[in-house]
Design a protein around this motif. Structure first.
Motif, PDB file in Angstrom:
ATOM      1  N   TYR A   1     -10.170   3.610  -4.721  1.00  0.00           N
ATOM      2  CA  TYR A   1     -10.412   4.847  -3.976  1.00  0.00           C
ATOM      3  C   TYR A   1      -9.290   5.168  -2.984  1.00  0.00           C
ATOM      4  N   TYR A   2      -8.820   4.163  -2.274  1.00  0.00           N
ATOM      5  CA  TYR A   2      -7.874   4.409  -1.183  1.00  0.00           C
ATOM      6  C   TYR A   2      -6.397   4.229  -1.557  1.00  0.00           C
ATOM      7  N   ASP A   3      -6.108   3.570  -2.656  1.00  0.00           N
ATOM      8  CA  ASP A   3      -4.734   3.218  -3.001  1.00  0.00           C
ATOM      9  C   ASP A   3      -3.928   4.423  -3.489  1.00  0.00           C
ATOM     10  N   ILE A   4      -2.772   4.639  -2.865  1.00  0.00           N
ATOM     11  CA  ILE A   4      -1.841   5.691  -3.301  1.00  0.00           C
ATOM     12  C   ILE A   4      -1.478   5.501  -4.774  1.00  0.00           C
TER      13      ILE A   4
ATOM     14  N   THR B   1      -4.543   7.531   0.112  1.00  0.00           N
ATOM     15  CA  THR B   1      -3.529   7.754   1.144  1.00  0.00           C
ATOM     16  C   THR B   1      -2.964   6.461   1.730  1.00  0.00           C
ATOM     17  N   PHE B   2      -3.467   5.314   1.308  1.00  0.00           N
ATOM     18  CA  PHE B   2      -3.026   4.030   1.853  1.00  0.00           C
ATOM     19  C   PHE B   2      -2.269   3.238   0.793  1.00  0.00           C
ATOM     20  N   ARG B   3      -1.392   2.383   1.257  1.00  0.00           N
ATOM     21  CA  ARG B   3      -0.866   1.311   0.418  1.00  0.00           C
ATOM     22  C   ARG B   3      -1.783   0.117   0.694  1.00  0.00           C
ATOM     23  N   VAL B   4      -2.235  -0.543  -0.351  1.00  0.00           N
ATOM     24  CA  VAL B   4      -3.279  -1.565  -0.212  1.00  0.00           C
ATOM     25  C   VAL B   4      -2.714  -2.957  -0.427  1.00  0.00           C
ATOM     26  N   ILE B   5      -2.966  -3.829   0.547  1.00  0.00           N
ATOM     27  CA  ILE B   5      -2.720  -5.266   0.391  1.00  0.00           C
ATOM     28  C   ILE B   5      -4.078  -5.892   0.128  1.00  0.00           C
ATOM     29  N   HIS B   6      -4.160  -6.673  -0.943  1.00  0.00           N
ATOM     30  CA  HIS B   6      -5.426  -7.300  -1.318  1.00  0.00           C
ATOM     31  C   HIS B   6      -5.226  -8.815  -1.364  1.00  0.00           C
TER      32      HIS B   6
ATOM     33  N   LEU C   1       5.012  -5.544  -6.241  1.00  0.00           N
ATOM     34  CA  LEU C   1       5.137  -5.109  -7.629  1.00  0.00           C
ATOM     35  C   LEU C   1       4.474  -3.749  -7.849  1.00  0.00           C
ATOM     36  N   ARG C   2       3.332  -3.531  -7.212  1.00  0.00           N
ATOM     37  CA  ARG C   2       2.617  -2.256  -7.366  1.00  0.00           C
ATOM     38  C   ARG C   2       3.417  -1.091  -6.804  1.00  0.00           C
ATOM     39  N   TYR C   3       4.134  -1.316  -5.699  1.00  0.00           N
ATOM     40  CA  TYR C   3       4.843  -0.226  -5.024  1.00  0.00           C
ATOM     41  C   TYR C   3       6.364  -0.286  -5.187  1.00  0.00           C
ATOM     42  N   GLY C   4       6.869  -1.244  -5.931  1.00  0.00           N
ATOM     43  CA  GLY C   4       8.320  -1.356  -6.101  1.00  0.00           C
ATOM     44  C   GLY C   4       9.034  -1.694  -4.805  1.00  0.00           C
ATOM     45  N   PHE C   5       8.427  -2.541  -4.008  1.00  0.00           N
ATOM     46  CA  PHE C   5       8.930  -2.889  -2.675  1.00  0.00           C
ATOM     47  C   PHE C   5       9.855  -4.101  -2.767  1.00  0.00           C
ATOM     48  N   SER C   6      11.114  -3.865  -3.124  1.00  0.00           N
ATOM     49  CA  SER C   6      12.068  -4.960  -3.330  1.00  0.00           C
ATOM     50  C   SER C   6      12.402  -5.695  -2.033  1.00  0.00           C
TER      51      SER C   6
END
Length: 173
Positions: free
Chosen positions: A19-22, A47-52, A80-85
């Motif tokens: 629900y909340y994950d961009i 609207t959020f980036r989610v850390i689980h 990996l989900r957001y391409g955050f190198s």
């Protein structure tokens, strides 16, 4: 939220993430079609980036090492989900303290993104409960003031108050 085992806590955390994950925005209609929340989407949806984090399965032997590994696993999934190198570069470093690991990671995040983070922790207490079942003394060492767990959760509170964490949802037994 604290509920008994097999009560749907993990499923609910997955629903929150969807629900909340961009990153899940493109699947919103498919995931929530025909539901109340699908028909009444809030302004915060996707609207959020989610850390689980999932803290189940941490062995009481080497608890701190296992806890750090679980934090790394959750942060790796985030990268990996957001391409955050830049985050992956942080995770290549060695950390013995999960609070320091999260703090360094979040600082790198703040330099890259402006969106708030939704932090989801499933089974926050499972590893500590396993330690308690084997050694009261070890459990007291993990939960006393200044300990690994107290420092980690105090750091989360600070990141929610003064940092980019906008929401936290935690489950346990």
């Amino acid at each position: 939220i604290v509920r008994p085992r097999r009560f749907g806590k993990t499923l609910f955390t997955q629903t929150l993430q969807a629900y909340y994950d961009i990153a899940a925005a493109k699947d919103f209609e498919r995931n929530f079609a025909g539901t109340y929340i699908g028909k009444h989407k809030t302004p915060l949806a996707n609207t959020f980036r989610v850390i689980h984090f999932d803290f189940s399965g941490i062995s009481p032997d080497g608890f701190v090492v296992g806890f750090v590994e679980k934090v790394k696993r959750g942060l790796t999934g985030f990268c990996l989900r957001y391409g955050f190198s830049n985050g992956l570069r942080v995770l290549d470093e060695r950390f013995d303290d999960p609070s320091l690991l999260l703090s360094v990671f979040i600082r790198a995040y703040e330099r890259t993104y402006k969106e708030r983070i939704y932090l989801i922790i499933d089974e926050y207490d499972q590893g500590a409960n396993e330690v308690l079942a084997t050694s009261l003394e070890s459990f007291q060492g993990l939960t006393r003031s200044g300990s690994v767990l107290k420092t980690f959760y105090a750091g989360l509170k600070d990141l929610a108050t003064n940092g980019p964490i906008g929401r936290i949802f935690i489950t346990g037994v």
